[in-house]
Design an enzyme around this catalytic site. Structure first.
Site, PDB file in Angstrom:
ATOM      1  N   PRO A   1    -116.408 -80.496 -79.733  1.00 21.87           N
ATOM      2  CA  PRO A   1    -115.770 -81.556 -78.939  1.00 21.87           C
ATOM      3  C   PRO A   1    -116.631 -82.803 -78.718  1.00 21.87           C
ATOM      4  CG  PRO A   1    -116.371 -79.696 -77.539  1.00 21.87           C
ATOM      5  CD  PRO A   1    -116.650 -79.280 -78.949  1.00 21.87           C
TER       6      PRO A   1
ATOM      7  N   HIS B   1    -111.237 -97.510 -71.900  1.00 24.55           N
ATOM      8  CA  HIS B   1    -112.710 -97.487 -71.931  1.00 24.55           C
ATOM      9  C   HIS B   1    -113.188 -98.315 -73.112  1.00 24.55           C
ATOM     10  CE1 HIS B   1    -114.017 -94.047 -69.133  1.00 24.55           C
ATOM     11  NE2 HIS B   1    -112.849 -94.506 -68.742  1.00 24.55           N
TER      12      HIS B   1
ATOM     13  N   LYS C   1    -112.710 -85.574 -81.058  1.00 24.26           N
ATOM     14  CA  LYS C   1    -111.876 -85.795 -82.243  1.00 24.26           C
ATOM     15  C   LYS C   1    -110.773 -84.757 -82.459  1.00 24.26           C
ATOM     16  CE  LYS C   1    -113.303 -89.575 -83.535  1.00 24.26           C
ATOM     17  NZ  LYS C   1    -112.706 -90.041 -82.282  1.00 24.26           N
TER      18      LYS C   1
ATOM     19  N   TYR D   1    -115.680 -93.393 -83.344  1.00 25.94           N
ATOM     20  CA  TYR D   1    -115.295 -92.924 -82.010  1.00 25.94           C
ATOM     21  C   TYR D   1    -113.890 -93.402 -81.640  1.00 25.94           C
ATOM     22  CZ  TYR D   1    -115.898 -91.097 -77.326  1.00 25.94           C
ATOM     23  OH  TYR D   1    -115.741 -90.363 -76.173  1.00 25.94           O
TER      24      TYR D   1
ATOM     25  N   TYR E   1    -122.921 -89.508 -72.506  1.00 27.14           N
ATOM     26  CA  TYR E   1    -123.331 -88.415 -73.392  1.00 27.14           C
ATOM     27  C   TYR E   1    -124.846 -88.318 -73.280  1.00 27.14           C
ATOM     28  CZ  TYR E   1    -118.723 -88.445 -75.714  1.00 27.14           C
ATOM     29  OH  TYR E   1    -117.379 -88.363 -76.001  1.00 27.14           O
TER      30      TYR E   1
HETATM   31  P1  FAD Z   1    -103.672 -75.809 -79.552  1.00 26.32           P
HETATM   32  O1  FAD Z   1    -103.939 -76.735 -78.414  1.00 26.32           O
HETATM   33  O2  FAD Z   1    -104.622 -74.710 -79.830  1.00 26.32           O
HETATM   34  O3  FAD Z   1    -102.203 -75.248 -79.396  1.00 26.32           O
HETATM   35  C1  FAD Z   1    -101.683 -74.206 -80.161  1.00 26.32           C
HETATM   36  C2  FAD Z   1    -100.506 -73.592 -79.425  1.00 26.32           C
HETATM   37  O4  FAD Z   1     -99.950 -72.581 -80.271  1.00 26.32           O
HETATM   38  C3  FAD Z   1    -100.893 -72.917 -78.107  1.00 26.32           C
HETATM   39  O5  FAD Z   1    -100.046 -73.337 -77.076  1.00 26.32           O
HETATM   40  C4  FAD Z   1    -100.723 -71.418 -78.411  1.00 26.32           C
HETATM   41  O6  FAD Z   1    -100.293 -70.682 -77.263  1.00 26.32           O
HETATM   42  C5  FAD Z   1     -99.646 -71.454 -79.481  1.00 26.32           C
HETATM   43  N1  FAD Z   1     -99.680 -70.270 -80.357  1.00 26.32           N
HETATM   44  C6  FAD Z   1    -100.762 -69.643 -80.865  1.00 26.32           C
HETATM   45  N2  FAD Z   1    -100.377 -68.606 -81.622  1.00 26.32           N
HETATM   46  C7  FAD Z   1     -99.032 -68.574 -81.572  1.00 26.32           C
HETATM   47  C8  FAD Z   1     -98.064 -67.728 -82.135  1.00 26.32           C
HETATM   48  N3  FAD Z   1     -98.416 -66.689 -82.905  1.00 26.32           N
HETATM   49  N4  FAD Z   1     -96.768 -67.970 -81.884  1.00 26.32           N
HETATM   50  C9  FAD Z   1     -96.400 -69.032 -81.100  1.00 26.32           C
HETATM   51  N5  FAD Z   1     -97.278 -69.865 -80.531  1.00 26.32           N
HETATM   52  C10 FAD Z   1     -98.582 -69.629 -80.776  1.00 26.32           C
HETATM   53  N6  FAD Z   1    -109.918 -83.371 -78.626  1.00 26.32           N
HETATM   54  C11 FAD Z   1    -109.885 -84.734 -78.543  1.00 26.32           C
HETATM   55  O7  FAD Z   1    -109.244 -85.364 -79.403  1.00 26.32           O
HETATM   56  N7  FAD Z   1    -110.523 -85.430 -77.533  1.00 26.32           N
HETATM   57  C12 FAD Z   1    -111.249 -84.766 -76.589  1.00 26.32           C
HETATM   58  O8  FAD Z   1    -111.754 -85.419 -75.656  1.00 26.32           O
HETATM   59  C13 FAD Z   1    -111.357 -83.322 -76.671  1.00 26.32           C
HETATM   60  N8  FAD Z   1    -112.048 -82.607 -75.761  1.00 26.32           N
HETATM   61  C14 FAD Z   1    -112.072 -81.254 -75.827  1.00 26.32           C
HETATM   62  C15 FAD Z   1    -112.809 -80.529 -74.898  1.00 26.32           C
HETATM   63  C16 FAD Z   1    -112.868 -79.141 -74.976  1.00 26.32           C
HETATM   64  C17 FAD Z   1    -113.692 -78.382 -73.967  1.00 26.32           C
HETATM   65  C18 FAD Z   1    -112.129 -78.444 -75.982  1.00 26.32           C
HETATM   66  C19 FAD Z   1    -112.163 -76.938 -76.051  1.00 26.32           C
HETATM   67  C20 FAD Z   1    -111.385 -79.141 -76.899  1.00 26.32           C
HETATM   68  C21 FAD Z   1    -111.355 -80.543 -76.852  1.00 26.32           C
HETATM   69  N9  FAD Z   1    -110.620 -81.279 -77.774  1.00 26.32           N
HETATM   70  C22 FAD Z   1    -110.623 -82.650 -77.725  1.00 26.32           C
HETATM   71  C23 FAD Z   1    -109.862 -80.589 -78.827  1.00 26.32           C
HETATM   72  C24 FAD Z   1    -108.343 -80.458 -78.506  1.00 26.32           C
HETATM   73  O9  FAD Z   1    -108.178 -79.865 -77.247  1.00 26.32           O
HETATM   74  C25 FAD Z   1    -107.628 -79.629 -79.589  1.00 26.32           C
HETATM   75  O10 FAD Z   1    -107.958 -80.158 -80.849  1.00 26.32           O
HETATM   76  C26 FAD Z   1    -106.107 -79.635 -79.406  1.00 26.32           C
HETATM   77  O11 FAD Z   1    -105.732 -78.813 -78.321  1.00 26.32           O
HETATM   78  C27 FAD Z   1    -105.376 -79.147 -80.648  1.00 26.32           C
HETATM   79  O12 FAD Z   1    -104.002 -79.075 -80.403  1.00 26.32           O
HETATM   80  P2  FAD Z   1    -103.049 -78.112 -81.229  1.00 26.32           P
HETATM   81  O13 FAD Z   1    -101.671 -78.328 -80.684  1.00 26.32           O
HETATM   82  O14 FAD Z   1    -103.273 -78.329 -82.683  1.00 26.32           O
HETATM   83  O15 FAD Z   1    -103.584 -76.636 -80.954  1.00 26.32           O
HETATM   84  C1  PHB Z   2    -113.258 -84.641 -71.720  1.00 27.95           C
HETATM   85  O1  PHB Z   2    -113.086 -85.525 -70.868  1.00 27.95           O
HETATM   86  O2  PHB Z   2    -112.814 -83.494 -71.569  1.00 27.95           O
HETATM   87  C2  PHB Z   2    -114.039 -84.949 -72.947  1.00 27.95           C
HETATM   88  C3  PHB Z   2    -114.437 -86.258 -73.180  1.00 27.95           C
HETATM   89  C4  PHB Z   2    -115.186 -86.556 -74.310  1.00 27.95           C
HETATM   90  C5  PHB Z   2    -115.529 -85.553 -75.185  1.00 27.95           C
HETATM   91  C6  PHB Z   2    -115.125 -84.247 -74.959  1.00 27.95           C
HETATM   92  C7  PHB Z   2    -114.378 -83.947 -73.826  1.00 27.95           C
HETATM   93  O3  PHB Z   2    -116.283 -85.853 -76.270  1.00 27.95           O
END
Ligand code: FAD
Ligand code: PHB
Length: 389
Positions: free
Chosen positions: A292, A72, A296, A384, A200
């Site tokens: 979100p 994109h 980021k 971005y 957006y």
């Molecule tokens: P998590 O994904 O939270 O993973 C943590 C893991 O640890 C989980 O699998 C959990 O089960 C496990 N865990 C928890 N506690 C324990 C325990 N006690 N013992 C063992 N395991 C445990 N980010 C972007 O960069 N771009 C985007 O477009 C974007 N869109 C998003 C849209 C939405 C709706 C949401 C909610 C988030 C979005 N994000 C986006 C954010 C992104 O999804 C998170 O920042 C990302 O998942 C972080 O990854 P992580 O591995 O640090 O944590």
């Molecule tokens: C997504 O596709 O889930 C998405 C895209 C952009 C954002 C957040 C979520 O800023």
């Protein structure tokens, strides 16, 4: 059991770090609370910065991402019926890639399995011990059987609700938080995206986002009340509300269909400092959360992984503790910039319950400025596509 680096959490942060460390032969074990299917069941991020893509390449997991991810070069921003485009590639030389977090996680699982990496699913009662000693270990149970994993270091990659952050003593830990008075209701539908780039939308009825996973799978979000539940929203009500929030010509061409996933995410800005306590390192959502809006969260988790991977590698290969000692400061410097951008973009695009007429005028003035000012667009584009590591 014994390993060099114990990873708590087997989603993107933990899996990516584990997979990277396997390459130079650093022994790791990933402990994940859920089953593999449940980890893959959550729909979250969709937009990847080039830094994350480079890490996936380094980890040897980027083949499918390059084949199926969509480049994109820009995104659309709308307010009322005005819509403009910010061209990322023109302003920064870099596009972003649309490729779902679920697919990133699946690719990492597959690569980890193939490389013989150790992942233990369904772990319960995970507890960190001795992170401030030379003999740290993690205790947990699997099927009710207690286990003990000895290690050199622990990487807390267990998300916002994990146990790792809580293992840092309260007199060491400082937390900074902003909770937003709304959430995002998101749906996934097997319909073609309304537009080939993300939209957006700031509307008087609240924020909306039109995103996608591929040319026949769309992801849409609308700002919702914190008291809403996904079950309160029929598909028809969701589509009707989305159409009211995006420009009329887009609403007209929107193709609707049954949702295959519907969920609500609250919005929060959160940072914990420091991100390292002795032999425990925090990585990703375990240390920080962004709303979100700027896409980021996962990308900032990836920059943590980059710094931590290089620090651990330097320690094991050259015996140098410099990277480890500097990890928290280095990671936090970038984290705060991602926090600022996500907070700014969220503030620009949402309706707040306590917004005064003056606040609304400021939002529109800022959107007008962004629409007409190349320097403002460039600043947005730089953030971005992702600030450099
Ligand atoms: P998590 O994904 O939270 O993973 C943590 C893991 O640890 C989980 O699998 C959990 O089960 C496990 N865990 C928890 N506690 C324990 C325990 N006690 N013992 C063992 N395991 C445990 N980010 C972007 O960069 N771009 C985007 O477009 C974007 N869109 C998003 C849209 C939405 C709706 C949401 C909610 C988030 C979005 N994000 C986006 C954010 C992104 O999804 C998170 O920042 C990302 O998942 C972080 O990854 P992580 O591995 O640090 O944590
Ligand atoms: C997504 O596709 O889930 C998405 C895209 C952009 C954002 C957040 C979520 O800023």
């Amino acid at each position: 059991m014994k390993t060099q680096v114990a990873m708590i959490g087997g989603r993107p942060s933990g899996l990516l770090l584990g997979q990277l460390l396997l390459k130079p032969g650093i022994d790791t074990v990933v402990l994940e609370r859920k089953t593999k299917d449940r980890v893959l069941g959550r729909i979250r991020a969709g937009v990847l910065e080039r830094g994350l893509v480079a890490l996936m390449e380094q980890a040897g997991c980027a083949t499918r991402l390059h084949a199926e991810g969509i480049l994109h070069d820009g995104a659309m921003i709308s307010y009322g019926d005005t819509m403009f485009r910010v061209d990322f590639t023109e302003h920064t030389g870099h596009p972003v890639i649309v490729y779902g977090q679920t697919e990133v996680t699946r690719d990492l699982f597959d690569a980890h399995e193939q490389a013989g990496g150790a992942t233990v699913f369904n772990v319960e009662d995970v507890a960190i011990h001795g992170a401030d000693t030379d003999a740290p270990h993690v205790c947990y149970t699997v099927d009710g059987v207690p286990q003990r994993l000895q290690c050199d270091f622990i990487a807390g990659c267990d998300g916002f609700h994990g146990v790792s952050r809580q293992a840092i003593p309260l007199n060491v830990r400082r937390e900074y938080e902003k909770v937003y008075p709304f959430g995002w209701l998101g749906i996934l539908s097997q319909t073609p995206p309304v537009h080939h780039e993300l939209i957006y939308a700031n509307s008087p009825r609240g924020f909306a986002l039109c995103s996608m996973r591929n040319d026949s799978l769309s992801r849409y979000y609308i700002q919702c009340s914190l008291s809403d539940k996904p079950g309160y929203w029929t598909d028809a009500a969701f589509w009707q509300e989305l159409k009211r929030r995006i420009p009329a010509d887009m609403a007209e061409r929107l193709i609707t269909g049954p949702s295959i996933e519907k969920s609500i995410a609250p919005l929060r800005s959160f940072v914990t400092e420091p991100m390292r306590w002795q032999r425990l390192f925090l990585c990703g959502d375990a240390a920080h959360i962004v709303p979100p809006t700027g896409a980021k969260g996962l990308n900032t988790a990836a920059s943590d992984v980059h710094y931590l991977y290089n620090a651990l590698r330097d320690y094991y290969e050259n015996g140098s503790p410099a990277g480890i000692d500097g990890y928290s400061e280095q990671a936090l410097a970038r984290v705060w910039k991602a926090e600022r951008f996500s907070w700014w973009f969220s503030s620009l695009m949402h309706r707040y319950p306590d917004q005064s007429p003056f606040d609304l005028k400021m939002q529109i003035a800022e959107l007008e400025f962004l629409r007409t000012n190349a320097a403002a667009q460039r600043a947005m584009a730089e953030n971005y596509v992702g600030l450099p590591y």
